[in-house]
Design an enzyme around this catalytic site. Structure first.
Site, PDB file in Angstrom:
ATOM      1  CG  ASP A 358       9.355   8.285  -7.407  1.00 27.54           C
ATOM      2  OD1 ASP A 358       8.472   8.630  -6.359  1.00 27.54           O
ATOM      3  OD2 ASP A 358       9.467   8.263  -8.167  1.00 27.54           O
ATOM      4  CD  GLU A 387       7.453  11.483  -3.469  1.00 28.54           C
ATOM      5  OE1 GLU A 387       9.093  10.853  -2.745  1.00 28.54           O
ATOM      6  OE2 GLU A 387       8.317  11.659  -4.314  1.00 28.54           O
ATOM      7  CG  ASP A 454      10.754   7.771  -0.259  1.00 22.94           C
ATOM      8  OD1 ASP A 454      11.746   6.610  -0.824  1.00 22.94           O
ATOM      9  OD2 ASP A 454       9.475   8.201  -0.626  1.00 22.94           O
TER      10      ASP A 454
END
Length: 593
Positions: A358, A387, A454
């Site tokens: 992340d 990510e 997201d």
């Protein structure tokens, strides 16, 4: 004329890399439409006619007499909006090379593009001299196996399914939070529906029937928010998810079904209820954890009402401007070792198969190098996925990640199929650019997605138009990399995401009367098609000429795909064949091998 200022090559990059322990891949860019062909002039740097350093001076004004060059014809890999992209493969006998590019223009030009200069080769004497001048050639010093990016082979065969645990399935209501809402209630940023890992176990047969063989979980560790990105305890699964017992059972059951399990590593920041952070809140600079965070001023919380705090100039650094998520200082040795041990723990003790990282780009490169060594030292085929929402080559040189979440491809697909914000040509250029941006071994392990926790769900971006969404899924499932379905996407789950809405995190629909079973059957078909055709993971795309502004066509392996991205019926000609397409329709043709 060849526009020399537009010629581009960068050594030891996505333009020049080791594909495996024996093979180099070389790329070159030129202005679109200007060059007829490109010949790669490449060979061993120590092959000299006479004299020098065991055969020649490797640089300087007297670096003439090199006779190691060989012609390797480069292939036109494809084109983007402004450039033609050329590609060649070469196996250096002694793993070392020097190379340049001989360009043949459409107006009869012949020039050498070297590391230091461009040279006109139309005069044979000049050509002979310049092609023996080693100092003007790019260098790949040595193909060291240690430097080759080796991605897990199983990723290319994986179809992922992303699970937001709090909203997927409630297997044991007795462990739900006290303030749990009824399943299917309108989701908000602070609501809980009671999803847990026991519920996931209950639905593994459903997922197996769907055809997925990789499970990617949003964070599962103890935390306060429903999304769990505000970690409190990295060593324990949240008790409302079933604790470590449930997760161990889940991994075992998934592995029995041939499914891989990937967890979310939230190492950029921590939750403000973590004991580590609370110790800093209490003790300030005297806390042993004070340097585990980026503190600008003590005390960390101003002695003023929260409504008066300046979130742009706060007393400590955070993820974005979220004060509940203080940013970790991974340059601190103790903090670094703590997080690396967390990574070790879940691979070694629970046998997970991958880590999704992340906010990966905001953590220092040195940490990720250590992370890779620690994780791969335990499980060499553990998948490390970053990510990153932008170009990420600096993290993909073999010492950090295996690959990335392919957001550039995501945007191209959603902008074209769902939103209609770009035209056919820009779509094709954007897709091609996503291929050219990275080495092929990176592309083969890319994580492709249309939506996630997201983003707004793809069907909502399509304004509920299932035919549009089908085109997007069809395209994604036939591209290089491993495709991912965000939970519920297969049964038509919709939902928008914004600062105030969390519709994209709705509860999963388990009542079949509410599911779109026809859409689910389409997704199952795509999954089966993908699994039956591993050549879909070839890291190149061949577009076919279609004289229509709304139709795109391409080949993957023995299949030809034609997609009509418009609300009108079309009849188009491709390779001499007339093809009729319904509005937002498609044709899939298996060609003779």
């Amino acid at each position: 004329m060849i526009t020399k200022s537009s010629l581009i090559h960068s050594a030891k990059s996505a333009d020049s890399y080791a594909y495996d322990n024996e093979t180099l891949h070389i790329r070159f860019r030129s202005t679109k439409g200007e060059i007829e062909r490109v010949s790669l002039w490449i060979g061993d740097p120590y092959h000299w006619a006479e004299g020098g350093l065991d055969g020649g001076n490797l640089g300087g004004s007297d670096a003439h007499g090199w006779v190691g060059g060989n012609h390797v014809e480069m292939q036109l890999e494809g084109s983007t909006e402004y450039h033609d992209h050329w590609f060649a493969e070469f196996k250096p006998p002694k793993r070392r090379t020097r190379y340049g590019f001989i360009l043949y223009g459409k107006e009869g030009e012949k020039i050498l593009f070297g590391e230091k200069k461009c040279v006109d080769l139309s005069d044979e004497q000049v050509a002979e001299l310049e092609l023996s001048n080693l100092s003007n050639f790019f260098c790949f010093p040595y193909l060291n196996p240690q430097d080759v990016l080796k991605t897990p082979s199983w990723v290319a065969k994986t179809v992922w399914y992303q699970i937001f645990p709090e909203r997927f399935a409630n297997g044991r209501p007795e462990i739900s939070p006290d303030n749990v809402l009824a399943w299917g209630s309108e989701p908000t940023s602070d609501s809980f529906m009671g999803g847990d890992l026991w519920g996931v176990i209950d639905k593994l047969d459903y997922l197996q029937d769907l055809g997925v063989n990789g499970l990617y979980f949003c964070p599962i560790f103890t935390a306060n928010a429903n999304h769990k990105y505000d970690t409190v305890d990295y060593y324990n699964v949240d008790p409302h998810f079933g604790g470590n017992q449930a997760f161990k059972a889940l991994v075992n059951e998934a592995h029995k079904r041939g499914m891989r399990v990937m967890l979310d590593a939230v190492f950029n920041h921590i939750g403000d209820q973590s004991p580590l952070w609370l110790d800093v809140v209490e003790k300030g600079s005297e806390s042993p954890y004070a340097d585990w965070f980026w503190i600008n001023q003590f005390p960390v919380y101003p002695d003023t009402p929260k409504s008066e705090w300046d979130f742009w100039n706060f007393n400590y650094e955070t993820f974005a401007n979220v004060i509940e998520m203080p940013k970790l200082n991974t340059e601190n040795a103790q903090c670094r070792e703590y997080l690396l041990d967390v990574a070790r723990h879940w691979v070694e003790e629970f046998d997970i198969d991958g880590w999704r990282l992340d906010v990966a780009n905001e953590v220092d490169h040195s940490f990720w190098r250590d992370f890779r060594k620690r994780v791969k030292g335990i499980k060499p085929d553990c998948y490390i996925l970053g990510e990153i929402w932008h170009e990420g080559m600096p993290w993909l040189r073999g010492d950090q990640y295996d690959s990335l979440m392919n957001y550039p491809l995501t945007q191209a697909m959603t902008d074209y199929f769902a939103l209609g914000q770009i035209d056919k040509n820009l779509f094709m250029h954007s897709v091609s650019q996503s291929y050219f941006a990275y080495p092929k071994n990176v592309n083969e392990a890319m994580f492709n997605l249309l939506d996630s926790h997201d983003t707004t769900r793809i069907l909502s971006l399509c304004e509920g138009n299932k035919d549009k969404a089908k085109l997007a899924y069809l395209f994604m499932f036939t591209q290089v990399g491993s495709p991912c379905i965000y939970y519920g996407g297969e049964v038509g789950l919709q939902g928008r995401r914004s600062m105030s809405l969390e519709g994209n995190r709705k509860c999963m629909l388990w009542d079949e009367s509410e599911q779109d079973l026809e859409f689910k059957a389409f997704i199952q078909y795509l999954i089966a098609l993908r699994k039956d055709n591993p050549e879909f993971n070839e890291a190149s795309i061949a577009w076919l000429e279609v004289d229509d502004e709304d139709c795109v066509a391409y080949t993957r392996g023995n299949y030809q795909f034609v997609l009509n991205n418009s609300a009108y019926s079309k009849c188009v000609e491709i390779l001499g064949e007339q093809i009729a397409l319904q509005p937002f329709g498609y044709q899939i043709t298996e060609r003779a091998a």
